[in-house]
Design an enzyme around this catalytic site. Structure first.
Site, short mmCIF file in Angstrom:
data_model
loop_
_atom_site.label_atom_id
_atom_site.label_comp_id
_atom_site.label_asym_id
_atom_site.label_seq_id
_atom_site.Cartn_x
_atom_site.Cartn_y
_atom_site.Cartn_z
N ALA A 65 0.78 -1.39 0.06
CA ALA A 65 0.50 -0.22 -0.22
C ALA A 65 0.96 1.07 0.25
O ALA A 65 2.02 0.98 0.56
CB ALA A 65 -0.95 -0.25 1.07
N GLY A 109 0.51 -5.22 0.27
CA GLY A 109 -0.51 -4.97 -0.33
C GLY A 109 -0.26 -5.89 -1.73
O GLY A 109 -1.04 -6.75 -2.27
N GLU A 112 -0.41 -8.77 -0.53
CA GLU A 112 -1.74 -10.04 -0.40
C GLU A 112 -3.00 -9.57 -1.64
O GLU A 112 -4.15 -10.58 -2.10
CB GLU A 112 -2.46 -8.19 0.33
CG GLU A 112 -2.10 -9.13 1.80
CD GLU A 112 -1.91 -7.94 2.67
OE1 GLU A 112 -2.35 -6.52 2.25
OE2 GLU A 112 -2.55 -8.21 3.99
C1 HXC Z 1 4.92 4.60 -1.03
C2 HXC Z 1 6.84 3.51 -2.33
C3 HXC Z 1 6.32 1.73 -1.67
C4 HXC Z 1 5.16 1.97 -0.80
C5 HXC Z 1 8.40 2.06 -2.17
N1 HXC Z 1 8.35 3.12 -2.40
N2 HXC Z 1 7.61 0.79 -2.15
N3 HXC Z 1 6.17 4.20 -2.19
N4 HXC Z 1 5.22 3.15 -0.96
N5 HXC Z 1 4.98 0.79 -0.76
C6 HXC Z 1 9.06 4.86 -3.49
C7 HXC Z 1 10.00 4.95 -2.64
O1 HXC Z 1 9.34 5.96 -1.67
C8 HXC Z 1 10.79 4.80 -4.06
O2 HXC Z 1 10.36 6.79 -3.87
C9 HXC Z 1 11.19 4.44 -4.83
O3 HXC Z 1 9.14 3.76 -4.56
C10 HXC Z 1 11.66 3.50 -5.02
O4 HXC Z 1 12.21 2.40 -4.32
P1 HXC Z 1 13.28 2.68 -3.28
O5 HXC Z 1 13.07 2.14 -1.99
O6 HXC Z 1 14.41 3.80 -3.65
O7 HXC Z 1 13.76 1.00 -3.64
P2 HXC Z 1 14.54 0.20 -2.99
O8 HXC Z 1 15.77 0.79 -2.44
O9 HXC Z 1 15.30 -0.80 -4.63
O10 HXC Z 1 13.89 -0.60 -2.08
C11 HXC Z 1 12.80 -1.79 -2.49
C12 HXC Z 1 11.98 -1.79 -1.45
C13 HXC Z 1 11.56 -0.46 -1.02
C14 HXC Z 1 12.54 -2.55 -0.89
C15 HXC Z 1 10.36 -2.55 -2.26
O11 HXC Z 1 10.72 0.65 -1.27
C16 HXC Z 1 10.65 -0.76 0.43
O12 HXC Z 1 10.71 -1.36 1.68
N6 HXC Z 1 9.65 -0.56 0.63
C17 HXC Z 1 8.20 -0.60 1.12
C18 HXC Z 1 7.56 -1.94 1.16
C19 HXC Z 1 6.67 -1.67 2.95
O13 HXC Z 1 6.64 -1.84 3.40
N7 HXC Z 1 5.37 -2.31 1.76
C20 HXC Z 1 4.34 -2.41 2.98
C21 HXC Z 1 3.80 -1.49 2.88
S1 HXC Z 1 2.07 -2.01 3.84
P3 HXC Z 1 11.52 7.91 -4.47
O14 HXC Z 1 10.34 8.90 -4.39
O15 HXC Z 1 11.72 7.79 -2.99
O16 HXC Z 1 12.51 7.66 -5.26
C22 HXC Z 1 0.75 -2.43 3.22
C23 HXC Z 1 -0.43 -2.38 4.18
C24 HXC Z 1 -1.14 -3.04 3.26
O17 HXC Z 1 1.46 -2.50 2.19
C25 HXC Z 1 -3.09 -3.11 3.78
C26 HXC Z 1 -3.61 -2.71 2.64
C27 HXC Z 1 -3.41 -2.94 1.48
#
Ligand code: HXC
Length: 258
Positions: A65, A109, A112
């Site tokens: 998400a 998400g 999921e």
């Molecule tokens: C918003 C996101 C994002 C996310 C990545 N980005 N994941 N933006 N929401 N979930 C953005 C980053 O901010 C970044 O933007 C760009 O995408 C590239 O990501 P990087 O982090 O620079 O890439 P990398 O170093 O290769 O790392 C990849 C990654 C990491 C390991 C996937 O991005 C990450 O950990 N993302 C979050 C994963 C996460 O926690 N997901 C769960 C979310 S909560 P900029 O602008 O900085 O370049 C959830 C709840 C679900 O899903 C509930 C119901 C649906």
């Protein structure tokens, strides 16, 4: 229909829906979830579609998400908004089969969403995870429920509590995905599977989807009774006559969804 966050292509009765927010690794914001669920519902109604594929980019199916969008929200916001519930219910209501073709990250998400599809074909680069715990939250659309049913308690607890990622080989071993293929072959594999499904009787593929999903909702006894009734009911179709006649006449069946 024009969409901003997804790309829809229909060919040979297969609708391929590509998540398209490359700047955020296909993070699921409200707009994307709305567009995706509308596109799937539309494909479900279309005579030109008999199977669907949901996919992302090479680097990410979806990294979860959208954290930026969620970060400012309060309990009241998400509760009153029923965040993600509407689109999720809409996807669950789709009756034609949906394949998730996953390359790269399928996190939170994203994992999921892949599990909301009917089965997952993964590239060898795929990484699945429920890292919500790192954000001080928990999964919200199936990460503690579907994942537990698919891979069992031990791995579901491990993934939801530690936030670690599971690679494609472990995901296949654990029963989360049906096949793993080299990344370059992912779309060919998913499209091949979707076309194969599209050749069957739509009535039968829809019944398979309903019956297998029913097994997650009910007891074995009730599920078996449901299966038996659907098995019997397909004998009322022309496609059953055609399928069996074609076998006996050593030819390909021509299903007409009747
Ligand atoms: C918003 C996101 C994002 C996310 C990545 N980005 N994941 N933006 N929401 N979930 C953005 C980053 O901010 C970044 O933007 C760009 O995408 C590239 O990501 P990087 O982090 O620079 O890439 P990398 O170093 O290769 O790392 C990849 C990654 C990491 C390991 C996937 O991005 C990450 O950990 N993302 C979050 C994963 C996460 O926690 N997901 C769960 C979310 S909560 P900029 O602008 O900085 O370049 C959830 C709840 C679900 O899903 C509930 C119901 C649906």
């Amino acid at each position: 229909m024009a969409y901003e966050t997804i790309i829809v292509e229909i060919e040979d009765y297969v609708a391929t829906i590509r998540l398209n927010r490359p700047e955020a690794l296909n993070a699921l914001n409200a707009k994307l979830m709305d567009e995706l669920s509308r596109a799937l519902a539309e494909a479900d109604r279309s005579d030109k579609v008999r199977c669907m594929i949901v996919t992302g980019s090479e680097k990410a199916f979806a990294a979860g998400a959208d954290i930026k969008e969620m970060s400012e929200k309060s309990f009241t916001d998400v509760y009153l908004d029923n965040l993600f519930t509407g689109p999720t219910e809409k996807i669950m209501a789709v009756r034609k089969p949906i394949i998730a073709a996953v390359s790269g990250y399928a996190l939170g998400g994203g994992c999921e969403l892949a599990m909301l599809c009917d089965f997952i074909i993964a590239a060898d680069t795929a990484k699945f995870g429920q890292p919500e715990i790192n954000l001080g939250i928990v999964a919200g659309i199936g990460g503690t429920q579907r994942l537990t049913r698919f891979v069992g308690k031990a791995k579901a607890m491990d993934m939801n509590l530690t936030g670690r990622f599971m690679d494609a080989a472990e995901a296949e071993r654990s029963g989360l995905v049906s096949r793993v293929v080299p990344a370059a072959k992912l779309m060919a594999e998913a499209t091949g599977a979707a076309k194969k499904i599209a050749e069957k009787s739509l009535l039968a593929t829809m019944v398979v989807k309903e019956a297998v999903n029913r097994s997650y909702e009910t007891t074995l006894r009730e599920g078996l009774l449901f299966e038996r009734q659907t098995f019997y009911s397909l004998f009322a179709t022309e496609d059953q006559k055609e399928g069996m006649a074609a076998f006996l006449e050593k030819r390909e069946p021509q299903f007409r969804d009747k």
